[in-house]
Design an enzyme around this catalytic site. Structure first.
Site, PDB file in Angstrom:
ATOM      1  N   PHE B 162     -29.679   5.095 -27.951  1.00 31.14           N
ATOM      2  CA  PHE B 162     -31.086   4.785 -27.650  1.00 31.14           C
ATOM      3  C   PHE B 162     -31.634   5.690 -26.540  1.00 31.14           C
ATOM      4  O   PHE B 162     -32.301   5.222 -25.618  1.00 31.14           O
ATOM      5  CB  PHE B 162     -31.267   3.321 -27.215  1.00 31.14           C
ATOM      6  CG  PHE B 162     -30.535   2.314 -28.053  1.00 31.14           C
ATOM      7  CD1 PHE B 162     -30.570   2.395 -29.442  1.00 31.14           C
ATOM      8  CD2 PHE B 162     -29.814   1.283 -27.469  1.00 31.14           C
ATOM      9  CE1 PHE B 162     -29.906   1.456 -30.226  1.00 31.14           C
ATOM     10  CE2 PHE B 162     -29.144   0.355 -28.239  1.00 31.14           C
ATOM     11  CZ  PHE B 162     -29.179   0.434 -29.621  1.00 31.14           C
ATOM     12  N   GLU B 246     -38.099   3.145 -12.382  1.00 29.33           N
ATOM     13  CA  GLU B 246     -38.315   3.116 -13.827  1.00 29.33           C
ATOM     14  C   GLU B 246     -39.014   1.807 -14.199  1.00 29.33           C
ATOM     15  O   GLU B 246     -39.949   1.781 -15.002  1.00 29.33           O
ATOM     16  CB  GLU B 246     -36.978   3.239 -14.566  1.00 29.33           C
ATOM     17  CG  GLU B 246     -37.153   3.137 -16.084  1.00 29.33           C
ATOM     18  CD  GLU B 246     -35.845   3.348 -16.853  1.00 29.33           C
ATOM     19  OE1 GLU B 246     -34.830   3.669 -16.228  1.00 29.33           O
ATOM     20  OE2 GLU B 246     -35.887   3.184 -18.088  1.00 29.33           O
TER      21      GLU B 246
END
Lengths: 249, 383
Positions: B162, B246
């Site tokens: 991913f 993030e």
């Protein structure tokens, strides 16, 4: 060479404007303001002249309330070198602006003065022409192309019949049309740099310009709402309606 | 609509000028094309260059490597404005270096920084972060990809899963096991795309189609020890540190997408007439819009407060976790309600709300799932 560019603070082109309830004007409360799009084209053209090496300095001028400083900052963030804010709370007419610009020209001695062909708030389309007349300088209005060479400029104008190219002696006044260029974005490094560029402040009085109004606004109204159309059955029906209802044929 | 004349202690005229630049960039260079890019499962590489020309890739990086010194509110503005296009796949890949390079920028050697940062910040090269593996994501301490020391090289073996920008990135910051089990055996290694034995395949996803998400395979890939980012076996801390940012960034984006859903739904509600009046005049619709705005506004206030507190040096781990959950569940709520308001029109492929609806889950899972976030917050709060 030096270029003077006029940048006007106007209602952003995306804003749906509303007429004030008392019909004295357009409601500007909490409305997003931006640089007049034609003036952005003017700044861009000056930047291209500088990048081509034919211009050394670009001075952005705005006339109006204190917040016009933001409009100048936008021009500085695009790449103009310094700014002049002529501060006034007075509502200005094209002739006032032209006179103030003429007074600034006397101080700055630019070779080229660039204005938008019109501002998107009042759509007057007068200031550039008035300024050229006051200065007795050549003018190239509705410019879609400007080429500088040997103290002269070839200015291509968008006129009703097509394109007209004029050769003008410098100094000159040019007003920009939509197709002259596509203005750049102010990059973040240039936004940061613009903070440090100088903006001079002046007033119309200091420049010896009387800004007393010469025009009176009687009333501001919305344009009439468009009536819904009608569908016609066939050509005969259309001709009948044009002849008997609209009375146009 | 994001208020234009907002009075705020956080935003200066320069912030607003930056917002105007990004908004225009998105309107002109992104919005007209995103539906096409999403279908093509790719966007043009030149977008990185275009973004760099405006300074969008360089926020907060050291100036000596081509960065722009600025506070974190610029990043928030960027996330919010990119979100107006309603294409998370583009935002995720275009900005993948913001998860792929901060470790290197903070802990990497000067040689590594000089080699990697300038071309990435100039939009010439793409950077990605590779932590998650087929066997686990949030449980970073258990990762299995190994880097065995052999002379002046590491020999890397394992798989990553991913990975955003994983298919076409040039530089990968890869979490590997250089030591014993647990969090004390993890290092970060910079691996270039052309190393022999390094392979990747593109993955098909529910959303984020415009993003080139990939699986990475390392088969005896030799990487010089000079590519080690920071110290050996000290990678876990660096990974965790940047997760905070993030997650803040993801929260800003999620709230941006939620706002886009609200904007789309209000516009449609005004335009669409049913039973002789605009849809928006029905109480049930008006209440939906207010429910959306309530959640978004509280999220944005939390986001701005946390960003400011982080700038003051406060430790904000628990709050970031809670904000990420609040923001991504707000996005899910707003995508759902906006889709109801748009009805059949919203269900058609290619609209903003349809795309955002498909992207709610990646936001609630990626960068730390809601469940992991709540657990981490609980532990941080001493519960």
């Amino acid at each position: 060479m030096k270029v003077l560019v006029a940048v006007k603070r106007v209602v952003d082109y995306n804003v749906k404007i509303r007429v004030k309830a008392d019909q004295t004007g357009v409601d500007l409360n909490n409305v997003k303001m931006s640089m007049n799009p034609f003036d952005e084209i003017g700044v861009e053209e000056a930047l291209r002249m500088k990048e081509a090496g034919s211009v050394e300095e670009i001075v952005a001028v705005s006339i109006g309330v204190q917040q016009c400083q933001e409009t100048i900052r936008t021009a500085l963030a695009m790449g103009a070198d310094r700014g002049i804010l002529v501060k006034t709370e007075q509502e200005l007419e094209p002739l006032h602006v032209a006179k103030i610009m003429a007074a600034l020209i006397a101080e700055e001695q630019p070779d080229v003065v660039i204005l938008g062909k019109q501002a998107i708030d009042d759509d007057c389309n007068q200031t550039g022409q008035m300024l050229a007349a006051l200065m007795d300088w050549p003018q190239g209005t509705f410019a879609s192309k400007i080429e500088l060479a040997d103290g002269k400029a070839n200015v291509t104008r968008e006129v009703d019949g097509g394109l007209q190219t004029l050769t003008l002696d410098l100094p000159m006044v040019v007003t920009t049309d939509l197709r002259l260029n596509e203005p750049r974005y102010a990059s973040l490094p240039n936004i940061m740099k613009a903070k440090k560029k100088p903006i001079d402040e002046k007033t119309p009085e200091e420049l010896g310009v009387d800004t007393a109004p010469r025009l009176t606004t009687l009333k501001v109204e919305d344009p009439p709402a468009r009536q819904a159309g009608v569908k016609v059955e066939d050509v005969a029906d259309l001709v009948d309606k044009l002849r008997n209802e609209a009375g146009v044929i | 609509m994001i208020p234009n004349q907002k009075q705020s202690p956080y935003y200066t005229d320069e912030h607003e000028a930056f917002r105007a630049t990004v908004r225009r960039f998105v309107e002109r260079e992104v919005e007209p094309y995103v539906a096409e890019w999403d279908e093509a499962e790719e966007f043009p590489r030149e977008m990185y260059k275009k973004a760099s020309e405006l300074g969008l890739l360089q926020l907060g990086y050291p100036e000596e490597y081509g960065g722009i010194a600025c506070d974190r509110f610029y990043g928030i503005i960027l996330s919010q404005e990119l979100a107006r296009a309603g294409c998370g796949g583009l935002s995720a890949s275009l900005m993948s270096h913001t998860i792929g390079t901060p470790h290197l920028s903070m802990f990497g050697s000067d040689e590594l920084k000089a080699r990697v940062l300038p071309p990435v910040l100039a939009g010439e090269k793409i950077a990605a972060l590779a932590v998650t593996e087929p066997s686990g994501g949030s449980d970073v301490a258990a990762l299995k990809t190994t880097a065995r020391r052999d002379g002046d090289d590491y020999v890397v073996n394992g798989q990553k899963m991913f990975i955003t920008s994983g298919f076409r990135a040039d530089f990968y910051t890869v979490a590997v096991r250089t030591g014993g089990p647990g969090l004390g055996g993890i290092s970060l290694l910079l691996i270039e795309r052309d190393r022999p034995g390094f392979d990747r395949t593109k993955l098909k996803k529910m959303g984020w189609w415009a993003s080139d998400t990939a699986a990475l395979y390392f088969d005896d890939v030799r990487v010089p020890t000079a590519n080690l980012i920071g110290e050996e076996n000290q990678g876990f801390k660096a990974i965790m540190h940047n997760f905070n940012y993030e997650r803040l960034g993801m929260a800003a984006s999620a709230l941006g997408y939620a706002q886009t859903c609200l904007d789309e739904a209000s516009a449609y509600g005004r335009e669409r007439h049913t039973f002789g009046k605009p849809l928006i005049e029905n109480q049930v619709i008006r209440h939906k819009l207010v429910d959306m705005a309530m959640r978004i506004n509280s999220g944005v206030a939390y986001l701005e407060d946390l960003t400011w507190r982080d700038m003051q040096g406060e430790r904000i781990v628990a709050d970031v976790c809670m904000l990420k959950v609040h923001a991504t569940s707000t996005m899910e709520f707003c995508a759902n309600e906006a889709m109801q308001i748009l009805g059949g029109a919203g269900y058609m492929r290619g609209g903003k709300v349809e795309r955002i609806y498909r992207e709610t889950k990646v936001m609630a899972i990626g960068g730390g799932s809601a469940e992991i976030m709540k657990d981490l917050a609980a532990r941080q709060m001493g519960l």
